[in-house]
Design an enzyme around this catalytic site. Structure first.
Site, mmCIF file in Angstrom:
data_model
loop_
_atom_site.group_PDB
_atom_site.id
_atom_site.type_symbol
_atom_site.label_atom_id
_atom_site.label_comp_id
_atom_site.label_asym_id
_atom_site.label_seq_id
_atom_site.Cartn_x
_atom_site.Cartn_y
_atom_site.Cartn_z
ATOM 1 N N ASN A 1 0.800 -1.235 0.000
ATOM 2 C CA ASN A 1 0.000 0.000 0.000
ATOM 3 C C ASN A 1 0.833 1.285 0.000
ATOM 4 O O ASN A 1 0.334 2.343 -0.366
ATOM 5 C CB ASN A 1 -1.017 -0.004 1.159
ATOM 6 C CG ASN A 1 -0.368 -0.036 2.511
ATOM 7 O OD1 ASN A 1 0.785 -0.433 2.652
ATOM 8 N ND2 ASN A 1 -1.094 0.385 3.525
ATOM 9 N N LYS B 1 12.217 -7.519 1.013
ATOM 10 C CA LYS B 1 11.263 -8.260 0.174
ATOM 11 C C LYS B 1 10.061 -7.353 -0.049
ATOM 12 O O LYS B 1 9.246 -7.156 0.839
ATOM 13 C CB LYS B 1 10.798 -9.562 0.827
ATOM 14 C CG LYS B 1 9.968 -10.401 -0.156
ATOM 15 C CD LYS B 1 8.989 -11.338 0.494
ATOM 16 C CE LYS B 1 7.639 -10.760 0.777
ATOM 17 N NZ LYS B 1 6.843 -10.282 -0.376
ATOM 18 N N GLU C 1 4.906 -3.453 12.285
ATOM 19 C CA GLU C 1 3.805 -2.490 12.135
ATOM 20 C C GLU C 1 2.660 -3.268 11.517
ATOM 21 O O GLU C 1 2.724 -3.694 10.369
ATOM 22 C CB GLU C 1 4.239 -1.308 11.263
ATOM 23 C CG GLU C 1 3.250 -0.164 11.357
ATOM 24 C CD GLU C 1 2.554 0.113 10.058
ATOM 25 O OE1 GLU C 1 1.332 -0.192 9.974
ATOM 26 O OE2 GLU C 1 3.201 0.616 9.126
ATOM 27 N N LEU C 2 1.631 -3.505 12.339
ATOM 28 C CA LEU C 2 0.575 -4.444 11.941
ATOM 29 C C LEU C 2 -0.733 -3.707 11.698
ATOM 30 O O LEU C 2 -0.753 -2.502 11.513
ATOM 31 C CB LEU C 2 0.444 -5.519 13.025
ATOM 32 C CG LEU C 2 1.778 -6.207 13.389
ATOM 33 C CD1 LEU C 2 1.597 -7.175 14.532
ATOM 34 C CD2 LEU C 2 2.371 -6.920 12.171
ATOM 35 N N CYS D 1 -3.111 1.528 6.729
ATOM 36 C CA CYS D 1 -3.268 0.959 8.080
ATOM 37 C C CYS D 1 -3.785 1.979 9.092
ATOM 38 O O CYS D 1 -4.455 1.613 10.043
ATOM 39 C CB CYS D 1 -1.936 0.445 8.601
ATOM 40 S SG CYS D 1 -1.321 -0.910 7.634
ATOM 41 N N SER E 1 0.910 11.070 9.470
ATOM 42 C CA SER E 1 2.172 10.432 9.084
ATOM 43 C C SER E 1 3.244 11.487 8.830
ATOM 44 O O SER E 1 2.993 12.478 8.138
ATOM 45 C CB SER E 1 1.954 9.598 7.832
ATOM 46 O OG SER E 1 0.912 8.682 8.085
HETATM 47 C C1 SIN Z 1 0.565 1.988 6.475
HETATM 48 O O1 SIN Z 1 -0.543 2.004 5.991
HETATM 49 O O2 SIN Z 1 1.088 0.934 6.838
HETATM 50 C C2 SIN Z 1 1.420 3.208 6.627
HETATM 51 C C3 SIN Z 1 0.692 4.461 6.626
HETATM 52 C C4 SIN Z 1 1.578 5.674 6.760
HETATM 53 O O3 SIN Z 1 2.795 5.577 6.904
HETATM 54 O O4 SIN Z 1 1.033 6.755 6.726
#
Ligand code: SIN
Length: 498
Positions: free
Chosen positions: A162, A185, A260-261, A294, A462
């Site tokens: 993503n 990866k 980071e889940l 996320c 972010s």
């Molecule tokens: C993510 O969706 O894992 C990261 C989102 C972000 O860094 O803003």
């Protein structure tokens, strides 16, 4: 090992091999896999697929380069990172177009992501020169305590589709700053951005063996490296299930682990919120990358007195999204990344409607009518229309699942205690949002939200210079900020006799 892909109006030359030992190579089996254009569902390029043997070769390169790299000067590493920052910025258009092609995401979002990813290189170019030790007098005054830091050693980074650039940057930049070698990866669906970035890193002066990039059609081919105790760190961004499984493997060798889940972010609109502002920020929290994020707002908890106005506002704004291929000018929402992801979102919305939610915009009927309403869209693309649901209840499946799509699901509450209870009633704790105009009350609410990141009166949080990460089942460790570098450093204590 390059091919030319057509992205939007540009022909872009992209590496399609494995980056190992400073070169792009075909891989031991010569096998490839297809990358798909999410807006047509058609494959458009073949990329080399790493085998287990390739993963082991990559680790040999990383191990061989580790000692010399650890001995490089902070200034050398800082300068490489700064050059990487400049190169990513210079190649924003290519990187954004490649992402929009392989991920489907609308170009403005992809361009934003490239800028965001670039900032990790700039930030860690500064942090590379700020690694400090310590000199302490123990309480009894006898001897001295000296601490210094060493790179943890070779790292395995497993990154999601993503944010095909920023999630790699967030792991590779601190690894470089700390003096670690790294094997990445990238996600199977988005290898081109990763490989293009790999080429820029070589151009920036990353020495041979310091960064390897191994796309593969079989993730297991790479995760076998967790059996090798010369690998010293796992950093993973992706689903909770896979992350927990990989982390337990890494634990068998006591590897440093950052995860980071998944999340299930509440977005709370308190009774004293400014509704217009809350609507704008709700869209920012929900619609980046068509909701495939996320930290996206997943549960919109709105005070009952504001629910009608808030719903009207988000319906109006969500209705303005222009759907189309991500690389096309004027498009603000692309398709989802795959048929599987689109079907998952559709099933969640269908389920919510069956459970009693009201469709305010989009939803199953709009999906069924897509061909008629939007004959310009390729029917094989992975489209899902912007959707707003009201009348969602905390026990609905959609309120307990990361939606990962352009669906804004609204619940209501009548008092702040209830809102806080619902907001925190989840095993996840990545991001949380709260809007309110009474600062002290809003801040007090924010402080009680169980999340690693809480945004107050804003939908975007972010930032490469801030610590990104979750609590509860949303992860371990922090990326970015001052904290991000520490994840790649071991602290060594030297006991000095006086
Ligand atoms: C993510 O969706 O894992 C990261 C989102 C972000 O860094 O803003």
């Amino acid at each position: 090992m390059h091919t030319v892909v057509r992205a939007g109006q540009r022909d872009i030359s992209v590496p399609v091999g494995l980056l190992m030992g400073g070169r792009f190579v075909a891989g031991s089996s010569g096998e490839t896999f297809s990358v798909f254009d999410a807006s047509t569902g058609q494959p458009f390029v073949e990329v080399a697929s790493a085998t287990e043997e390739d993963a082991r070769t990559a680790l040999e390169h990383a191990v061989a380069a580790q000692e010399e790299w650890a001995a490089s000067t902070p200034m050398e590493r800082s300068e490489i990172l700064y050059r990487a920052f400049e190169l990513v910025k210079q190649h924003t258009e290519e990187l954004a177009l490649l992402q929009s092609l392989e991920l489907g995401r609308a170009l403005p979002d992809s361009t934003g992501e490239v800028g965001y990813g670039a900032e990790y290189f700039r930030w860690f170019s500064q942090q590379a020169m700020a690694i400090r030790g310590d000199y302490r007098v123990p309480p009894a005054g006898v001897g001295r305590i000296i601490t210094h830091h060493r790179p943890v050693g070779p790292v395995l980074a497993i990154t999601p589709w993503n944010f095909p650039l920023a999630m790699i940057a967030r792991k590779v930049a601190p690894a470089i700053a700390a003096g670690c070698t790294i094997i990445v990866k990238p996600a199977q669906m988005t290898p081109l951005t990763a490989l293009y970035l790999g080429e820029l890193l070589q151009e920036a002066g990353v020495p041979e063996g310091v960064v390897q990039i191994l796309p593969t059609k079989s993730a297991k081919n790479i995760s076998v490296l967790l059996d090798d105790d010369r690998l010293r760190k796992l950093t993973f961004t992706g689903s909770t299930e896979v992350g927990q499984m990989l982390a337990s493997k890494a634990m068998e060798k006591s590897m440093r682990t950052s995860l980071e889940l998944g999340g299930n972010a509440p977005f709370v609109v308190l009774e004293h919120a400014d509704v217009d502002k809350a609507v704008t920020e709700a869209l920012a929290a929900k619609m980046r990358g068509a909701g495939q994020v996320c930290v996206a707002g997943n549960r919109f908890l709105v005070h009952e007195s504001l629910a009608e106005e808030f719903t009207r506002g988000v319906v109006a704004k969500m209705g303005e999204y222009v759907m189309g291929p991500g690389t096309r000018e004027g498009v603000t929402m692309g398709p989802l990344v795959s048929a599987e992801e689109r079907d998952k979102v559709a099933a969640l919305v269908d389920g919510a409607v069956k459970e009693g939610a009201t469709v305010e915009l989009g939803g199953p009927e709009a999906l069924a009518a897509l061909g008629e309403e939007h004959p310009e869209l390729d029917p094989q693309g992975y489209w899902y229309p912007a959707t707003v649901l009201s009348g969602v209840m905390p026990e609905f499946e959609i309120a307990n699942t990361e939606i990962f799509g352009p669906v804004l699901a609204i619940q209501t509450f009548s008092d702040e205690d209830e809102a806080l209870r619902i907001a925190n009633d989840t095993p996840f704790g990545l991001a949380a949002y709260v809007c309110g105009e009474k600062l002290a009350r809003t801040m007090s609410f924010a402080e009680k939200m169980q999340a690693g990141m809480v945004a107050v009166n804003r939908g975007a949080l972010s930032d490469a210079t801030a610590p990104f990460g979750g609590v509860k089942q949303s992860g371990i460790g922090r990326e970015g900020g001052f904290e991000g570098l520490g994840e790649y450093l071991d602290t060594v204590y030297i006991a000095l006799e006086s």
